[in-house]
Scaffold this motif. Structure first.
Motif, PDB file in Angstrom:
ATOM      1  N   THR A 148       0.776   2.404   8.000  1.00  0.00           N
ATOM      2  CA  THR A 148       0.964   3.752   8.557  1.00  0.00           C
ATOM      3  C   THR A 148       2.224   4.392   7.975  1.00  0.00           C
ATOM      4  N   GLY A 149       2.671   3.877   6.830  1.00  0.00           N
ATOM      5  CA  GLY A 149       3.905   4.365   6.219  1.00  0.00           C
ATOM      6  C   GLY A 149       3.650   5.530   5.270  1.00  0.00           C
ATOM      7  N   LYS A 150       4.558   5.665   4.306  1.00  0.00           N
ATOM      8  CA  LYS A 150       4.555   6.849   3.435  1.00  0.00           C
ATOM      9  C   LYS A 150       3.278   6.956   2.594  1.00  0.00           C
ATOM     10  N   VAL A 151       2.859   5.846   1.975  1.00  0.00           N
ATOM     11  CA  VAL A 151       1.677   5.915   1.108  1.00  0.00           C
ATOM     12  C   VAL A 151       0.408   6.063   1.939  1.00  0.00           C
ATOM     13  N   SER A 156      -3.298  -0.869  11.582  1.00  0.00           N
ATOM     14  CA  SER A 156      -1.872  -1.182  11.747  1.00  0.00           C
ATOM     15  C   SER A 156      -1.729  -2.415  12.619  1.00  0.00           C
ATOM     16  N   ARG A 157      -0.527  -3.021  12.502  1.00  0.00           N
ATOM     17  CA  ARG A 157      -0.198  -4.089  13.453  1.00  0.00           C
ATOM     18  C   ARG A 157      -0.126  -3.502  14.851  1.00  0.00           C
ATOM     19  N   LYS A 210      -0.273   3.307  16.678  1.00  0.00           N
ATOM     20  CA  LYS A 210       0.302   4.055  15.550  1.00  0.00           C
ATOM     21  C   LYS A 210      -0.804   4.521  14.611  1.00  0.00           C
ATOM     22  N   VAL A 264       0.860  -1.299   2.046  1.00  0.00           N
ATOM     23  CA  VAL A 264       1.849  -2.151   2.733  1.00  0.00           C
ATOM     24  C   VAL A 264       2.770  -2.766   1.685  1.00  0.00           C
ATOM     25  N   ALA A 307       3.601  -8.408   2.398  1.00  0.00           N
ATOM     26  CA  ALA A 307       2.795  -8.451   3.635  1.00  0.00           C
ATOM     27  C   ALA A 307       1.362  -8.909   3.370  1.00  0.00           C
ATOM     28  N   PRO A 337      -1.774  -0.408  -4.325  1.00  0.00           N
ATOM     29  CA  PRO A 337      -0.710   0.486  -4.828  1.00  0.00           C
ATOM     30  C   PRO A 337       0.662  -0.184  -4.792  1.00  0.00           C
ATOM     31  N   THR A 338       0.719  -1.497  -4.512  1.00  0.00           N
ATOM     32  CA  THR A 338       2.008  -2.121  -4.216  1.00  0.00           C
ATOM     33  C   THR A 338       2.846  -2.314  -5.470  1.00  0.00           C
ATOM     34  N   ASN A 339       4.151  -2.296  -5.268  1.00  0.00           N
ATOM     35  CA  ASN A 339       5.089  -2.591  -6.342  1.00  0.00           C
ATOM     36  C   ASN A 339       6.050  -3.656  -5.849  1.00  0.00           C
ATOM     37  N   PHE A 381      -2.389   4.200  -7.835  1.00  0.00           N
ATOM     38  CA  PHE A 381      -1.477   4.926  -6.947  1.00  0.00           C
ATOM     39  C   PHE A 381      -0.105   4.255  -6.826  1.00  0.00           C
ATOM     40  N   ALA A 385       3.247   6.805  -8.881  1.00  0.00           N
ATOM     41  CA  ALA A 385       3.655   8.165  -8.481  1.00  0.00           C
ATOM     42  C   ALA A 385       4.287   8.099  -7.098  1.00  0.00           C
ATOM     43  N   ALA A 415       4.901   9.030  -3.220  1.00  0.00           N
ATOM     44  CA  ALA A 415       3.969   9.331  -2.133  1.00  0.00           C
ATOM     45  C   ALA A 415       3.851  10.839  -1.893  1.00  0.00           C
TER      46      ALA A 415
HETATM   47  N1  LIG Z   1       6.738   5.309  -1.132  1.00  0.00           N
HETATM   48  C1  LIG Z   1       6.255   5.587  -2.333  1.00  0.00           C
HETATM   49  O1  LIG Z   1       6.530   6.673  -2.893  1.00  0.00           O
HETATM   50  C2  LIG Z   1       5.336   4.611  -3.026  1.00  0.00           C
HETATM   51  C3  LIG Z   1       4.623   5.062  -4.138  1.00  0.00           C
HETATM   52  C4  LIG Z   1       3.731   4.200  -4.778  1.00  0.00           C
HETATM   53  C5  LIG Z   1       3.560   2.897  -4.304  1.00  0.00           C
HETATM   54  N2  LIG Z   1       4.296   2.455  -3.226  1.00  0.00           N
HETATM   55  C6  LIG Z   1       4.016   1.093  -2.749  1.00  0.00           C
HETATM   56  O2  LIG Z   1       3.078   1.229  -1.687  1.00  0.00           O
HETATM   57  C7  LIG Z   1       3.305   0.260  -0.655  1.00  0.00           C
HETATM   58  C8  LIG Z   1       3.584   0.996   0.669  1.00  0.00           C
HETATM   59  O3  LIG Z   1       4.773   1.770   0.471  1.00  0.00           O
HETATM   60  P1  LIG Z   1       5.294   2.783   1.587  1.00  0.00           P
HETATM   61  O4  LIG Z   1       6.356   3.591   0.938  1.00  0.00           O
HETATM   62  O5  LIG Z   1       4.157   3.439   2.268  1.00  0.00           O
HETATM   63  O6  LIG Z   1       6.004   1.765   2.611  1.00  0.00           O
HETATM   64  P2  LIG Z   1       6.395   2.060   4.122  1.00  0.00           P
HETATM   65  O7  LIG Z   1       6.580   3.512   4.354  1.00  0.00           O
HETATM   66  O8  LIG Z   1       7.528   1.121   4.417  1.00  0.00           O
HETATM   67  O9  LIG Z   1       5.103   1.591   4.934  1.00  0.00           O
HETATM   68  C9  LIG Z   1       4.612   0.296   4.804  1.00  0.00           C
HETATM   69  C10 LIG Z   1       3.659   0.017   5.941  1.00  0.00           C
HETATM   70  O10 LIG Z   1       3.230  -1.352   5.808  1.00  0.00           O
HETATM   71  C11 LIG Z   1       2.973  -1.886   7.079  1.00  0.00           C
HETATM   72  N3  LIG Z   1       3.542  -3.252   7.126  1.00  0.00           N
HETATM   73  C12 LIG Z   1       4.836  -3.614   6.902  1.00  0.00           C
HETATM   74  N4  LIG Z   1       4.972  -4.947   7.000  1.00  0.00           N
HETATM   75  C13 LIG Z   1       3.741  -5.434   7.301  1.00  0.00           C
HETATM   76  C14 LIG Z   1       3.234  -6.737   7.549  1.00  0.00           C
HETATM   77  N5  LIG Z   1       4.025  -7.825   7.497  1.00  0.00           N
HETATM   78  N6  LIG Z   1       1.908  -6.870   7.816  1.00  0.00           N
HETATM   79  C15 LIG Z   1       1.114  -5.776   7.873  1.00  0.00           C
HETATM   80  N7  LIG Z   1       1.531  -4.516   7.653  1.00  0.00           N
HETATM   81  C16 LIG Z   1       2.828  -4.353   7.372  1.00  0.00           C
HETATM   82  C17 LIG Z   1       3.642  -0.993   8.115  1.00  0.00           C
HETATM   83  O11 LIG Z   1       2.625  -0.417   8.908  1.00  0.00           O
HETATM   84  P3  LIG Z   1       2.474  -0.784  10.460  1.00  0.00           P
HETATM   85  O12 LIG Z   1       3.878  -0.900  10.994  1.00  0.00           O
HETATM   86  O13 LIG Z   1       1.716   0.337  11.027  1.00  0.00           O
HETATM   87  O14 LIG Z   1       1.699  -2.086  10.531  1.00  0.00           O
HETATM   88  C18 LIG Z   1       4.303   0.119   7.315  1.00  0.00           C
HETATM   89  O15 LIG Z   1       4.119   1.375   7.860  1.00  0.00           O
HETATM   90  C19 LIG Z   1       4.515  -0.573  -1.118  1.00  0.00           C
HETATM   91  O16 LIG Z   1       4.024  -1.763  -1.678  1.00  0.00           O
HETATM   92  C20 LIG Z   1       5.192   0.316  -2.176  1.00  0.00           C
HETATM   93  O17 LIG Z   1       5.834  -0.472  -3.159  1.00  0.00           O
HETATM   94  C21 LIG Z   1       5.169   3.302  -2.577  1.00  0.00           C
END
Ligand SMILES: NC(=O)c1ccc[n+]([C@@H]2O[C@H](COP(=O)([O-])OP(=O)(O)OC[C@H]3O[C@@H](n4cnc5c(N)ncnc54)[C@H](OP(=O)(O)O)[C@@H]3O)[C@@H](O)[C@H]2O)c1
Length: 211
Positions: free
Chosen positions: A8-11, A30-31, A35, A66, A70, A89-91, A127, A130, A132
């Motif tokens: 439920t985060g940025k991506v 989500s966990r 949310k 995520v 995770a 999309p993970t990095n 994804f 770029a 989010a």
């Molecule tokens: N931000 C960017 O611009 C961007 C761009 C491209 C790729 N990425 C990649 O995309 C992925 C997500 O990035 P994000 O920026 O969206 O991160 P984020 O805002 O921190 O959100 C990550 C989400 O993952 C869930 N999560 C965290 N730990 C977990 C666990 N142990 N088990 C299950 N769910 C878990 C949480 O959702 P709940 O709390 O609801 O469970 C959280 O909202 C990352 O791997 C990142 O490297 C990010």
């Protein structure tokens, strides 16, 4: 097409909003299902929310929005990924300084490890190169649409993901087999180094020029 989005985060939010505008049917997982339900309610057309297992079960396509770390526990909790198209999309980044670094790379990638963790899933890397907010708002830079690189080993799955990339507004670029994720994941580290380390800010994106 029904898409399950884990996280439920940025991506998750960005892809959800962009796909919702395009009338995809979405379920966030989500966990904390509350949310996910709240985020589902923000989606323009068809958004739902529930547990992570609910979202995996729902999606013909499942997005792992995520942290890379995770995914192991998510994989251990279910074997429901069989035959699903999985967008990764993970990095696997380390943020020790503004010069973002990769935790692993070169002879493997997060995407290849995800494919091993989710046997039977058709994993497509996409994804990850770029920001989010460009996924959410549309990647339009004057006359150019930013490129979105993707790779995977299943041609049918890649075709479906290509369509999703196009619908969100990026110019899709097929980068070949899943091993190409070894090149795509460092691109995200470069993007962050340019943005944070080199002070270019976050209105930057990759474009592949062709002629
Ligand atoms: N931000 C960017 O611009 C961007 C761009 C491209 C790729 N990425 C990649 O995309 C992925 C997500 O990035 P994000 O920026 O969206 O991160 P984020 O805002 O921190 O959100 C990550 C989400 O993952 C869930 N999560 C965290 N730990 C977990 C666990 N142990 N088990 C299950 N769910 C878990 C949480 O959702 P709940 O709390 O609801 O469970 C959280 O909202 C990352 O791997 C990142 O490297 C990010």
């Amino acid at each position: 097409m029904k898409i399950g989005i884990i996280g439920t985060g940025k991506v998750a939010r960005a892809l959800g909003k962009a796909l919702g505008r395009n009338r995809y049917h979405l379920m966030f997982g989500s966990r904390d299902p509350q949310k996910a339900k709240a985020l589902g309610a923000e989606i323009e057309h068809y958004g739902e929310g529930g547990s992570i297992a609910n979202a995996i079960h729902y999606g013909e396509v499942v997005v792992l929005a995520v942290p890379f770390k995770a995914i192991e526990s998510i994989a251990r909790a279910t074997d429901n990924f069989q035959n699903k198209i999985v967008i990764d999309p993970t990095n696997p980044l380390i943020f020790a300084s503004t010069m973002a670094d990769l935790a692993i790379g070169h002879n493997t990638s997060a995407a290849e490890q995800v494919a091993k963790m989710l046997p039977g899933a058709k994993v497509v890397k996409a994804f990850n190169t770029a920001f989010a907010h460009h996924i959410e708002q549309g990647p339009y830079f004057g006359p150019n649409d930013a490129s979105m690189f993707y790779c995977g080993d299943d041609e049918g799955a890649k075709k479906s993901v290509r369509k999703i990339i196009e619908d969100v507004g990026f110019e899709p670029v097929d980068a070949g087999p899943l091993t190409s994720a070894r090149m795509l994941e460092p691109m995200a580290a470069l993007l962050l180094r340019l943005s944070n380390g080199m002070g270019m800010g976050n209105e930057i994106a990759f474009k592949l020029l062709t002629r």
